[in-house]
Scaffold this active site. Structure first.
Site, mmCIF file in Angstrom:
data_model
loop_
_atom_site.group_PDB
_atom_site.id
_atom_site.type_symbol
_atom_site.label_atom_id
_atom_site.label_comp_id
_atom_site.label_asym_id
_atom_site.label_seq_id
_atom_site.Cartn_x
_atom_site.Cartn_y
_atom_site.Cartn_z
ATOM 1 N N SER A 180 -4.726 27.603 68.647
ATOM 2 C CA SER A 180 -3.275 27.779 68.722
ATOM 3 C C SER A 180 -2.870 27.862 70.182
ATOM 4 O O SER A 180 -3.039 26.898 70.930
ATOM 5 C CB SER A 180 -2.855 29.031 67.931
ATOM 6 O OG SER A 180 -1.450 29.165 67.917
ATOM 7 N N THR A 181 -2.381 29.002 70.645
ATOM 8 C CA THR A 181 -1.950 29.141 72.035
ATOM 9 C C THR A 181 -3.094 28.801 72.985
ATOM 10 O O THR A 181 -4.178 29.367 72.889
ATOM 11 C CB THR A 181 -1.479 30.583 72.293
ATOM 12 O OG1 THR A 181 -0.543 30.963 71.304
ATOM 13 C CG2 THR A 181 -0.860 30.702 73.677
ATOM 14 N N HIS A 207 -2.022 24.757 65.822
ATOM 15 C CA HIS A 207 -0.658 25.167 65.487
ATOM 16 C C HIS A 207 0.333 24.453 66.407
ATOM 17 O O HIS A 207 0.328 24.681 67.619
ATOM 18 C CB HIS A 207 -0.501 26.681 65.661
ATOM 19 C CG HIS A 207 -1.410 27.479 64.782
ATOM 20 N ND1 HIS A 207 -1.649 28.821 64.983
ATOM 21 C CD2 HIS A 207 -2.146 27.136 63.690
ATOM 22 C CE1 HIS A 207 -2.484 29.271 64.065
ATOM 23 N NE2 HIS A 207 -2.803 28.265 63.268
ATOM 24 N N MET A 301 -3.183 32.848 69.399
ATOM 25 C CA MET A 301 -2.570 34.110 69.008
ATOM 26 C C MET A 301 -2.730 34.307 67.509
ATOM 27 O O MET A 301 -2.640 33.359 66.734
ATOM 28 C CB MET A 301 -1.086 34.084 69.394
ATOM 29 C CG MET A 301 -0.308 35.336 69.060
ATOM 30 S SD MET A 301 1.383 35.272 69.723
ATOM 31 C CE MET A 301 2.072 33.884 68.825
ATOM 32 N N ASP A 304 -5.512 33.462 62.390
ATOM 33 C CA ASP A 304 -5.723 32.333 61.488
ATOM 34 C C ASP A 304 -7.132 31.782 61.654
ATOM 35 O O ASP A 304 -7.600 31.555 62.765
ATOM 36 C CB ASP A 304 -4.686 31.239 61.774
ATOM 37 C CG ASP A 304 -4.761 30.091 60.778
ATOM 38 O OD1 ASP A 304 -5.224 30.320 59.638
ATOM 39 O OD2 ASP A 304 -4.350 28.971 61.134
#
Length: 361
Positions: A180-181, A207, A301, A304
């Site tokens: 993600s991030t 994401h 972050m 998940d």
């Protein structure tokens, strides 16, 4: 208090963002109208985190970001439009060192920004804790002085030299990657280090909004020896390929006419983030024995992927968590480690080598 510098040429956007973060209660705020003013504030205000618009007069966001990463390296969150051009510019910003991005509202600004206020605050708070590798980014900045559309800073390291013969008719297993991030630059380095003959298809749940994953896949395809594509329809899997889940959907696996295929599925409310890493891994566990799956959870972050990959390890599969020392945000891999679900904890630049070792007899 977290010191936040808001950089935007729109007076309305500066006012709305200032109100949102003032209401949050844990930010000390300064504002700048363009990149030149932002650079002046680096020494006087010394921000912990910056929100940075891309399109501004005098000095745009990308040029400003370039200078920030040399003069005052700190977490930067880009404010980006959800257009194809905005996606390309945002991916360039992430390669230059930005840790995250937030979508710019498209309609009535004062109405739409309220709907994303909570997400804005959460992303900026998370970004403020992100790891920004200062000396490494300086070396990248020096290499990036030549004119570019895709910056030299995004070039991945040389591919791992070990060679594995591909098997065009058989898929012995799958590598399932979640991030993600901070994920796009991490994918540059992971996928860019795998050889063209890598025998297991690689499926990626990153994401991102739907308008971003297509440009991300095309960018990775240009950088990598693997063939990289976005999964926007039912797609048969093949060795030597990496598959990026389409944003605003989930990436799942199915079997059709005896062959494994990847396909986009409507976002499920049972999962908080999309494309969902947990849902990808769960769908793979329903189709293949765990010994034929390797899960890789990288920077991001939240948590998940941690639950599903922990189940994968418990069932006998292999999992790799990115080490805290290299993760921009150690939320997702840290959650896997805390569950006892990581078979290995690896620095980013060693993950490709670990995959090669696992697949080399």
């Amino acid at each position: 208090m977290t010191k936040l510098l808001i950089v935007d040429d729109s007076a309305l956007m500066r006012r709305l963002l200032t109100e949102i973060f003032t209401t949050a209660g844990d930010f000390e705020i300064a504002v700048a109208r363009n990149g030149a003013e932002a650079l002046e504030q680096l020494g006087t205000f010394s921000p912990d985190v910056i929100t940075l618009d891309i399109h501004m007069p005098e000095m745009d966001g990308l040029a400003c970001l370039d200078r920030i990463m040399v003069l005052h390296p700190c977490p930067v969150v880009m404010v980006s439009s959800l257009t194809a051009e905005g996606a390309e510019e945002t991916l360039e910003a992430l390669a230059l060192g930005a840790v995250d991005f937030i979508p710019k509202p498209k309609g009535a600004l004062s109405l739409e920004i309220d709907a994303i206020a909570a997400d804005l605050v959460a992303r900026v708070r998370s970004a403020a804790t992100a790891r920004v590798p200062r000396s490494h980014r300086l070396q990248e900045r020096l290499r990036a002085r030549a004119p570019r559309r895709l910056p030299a800073a995004s070039n991945p390291p040389a591919s791992v030299q070990t060679t594995i013969d591909p098997s065009p008719t058989d898929i012995p297993g799958l590598v399932l990657v979640g991030c993600s991030t901070g994920g796009p630059p991490a994918l540059d380095r992971l996928l860019g280090s795998l050889p063209a003959g890598f025998p297991w298809p690689v499926l990626v749940a990153q994401h991102m909004p739907g308008s971003f994953t297509g440009p991300l896949a095309r960018r990775l395809d240009r950088l990598c020896a693997l063939d990289v594509m976005e999964v926007d329809k039912a797609t048969p899997l093949a060795s030597g390929h990496a598959y990026i889940g389409r944003g605003d959907a989930d990436l799942i696996l199915s079997r059709r006419a005896g062959h494994l295929v990847a396909l986009p599925a409507p976002m499920s409310e049972a999962y908080l983030w999309h494309p969902s890493v947990d849902r990808l891994v769960d769908s793979a566990l329903r189709l293949l024995p765990p010994q034929r799956l390797i899960g890789v959870l990288m920077t991001g972050m939240g948590n998940d992927g941690a639950a599903a990959m922990a189940r994968l390890k418990q069932a006998g599969g292999q999992t790799i968590a990115e080490a805290e020392s290299t993760a921009v945000v150690w939320g997702m891999p840290g959650a896997l480690v805390s569950r006892g679900g990581a078979s290995r904890i690896c620095a980013l630049d060693t993950i490709a080598g670990e995959l090669m070792a696992l697949l080399t007899p």
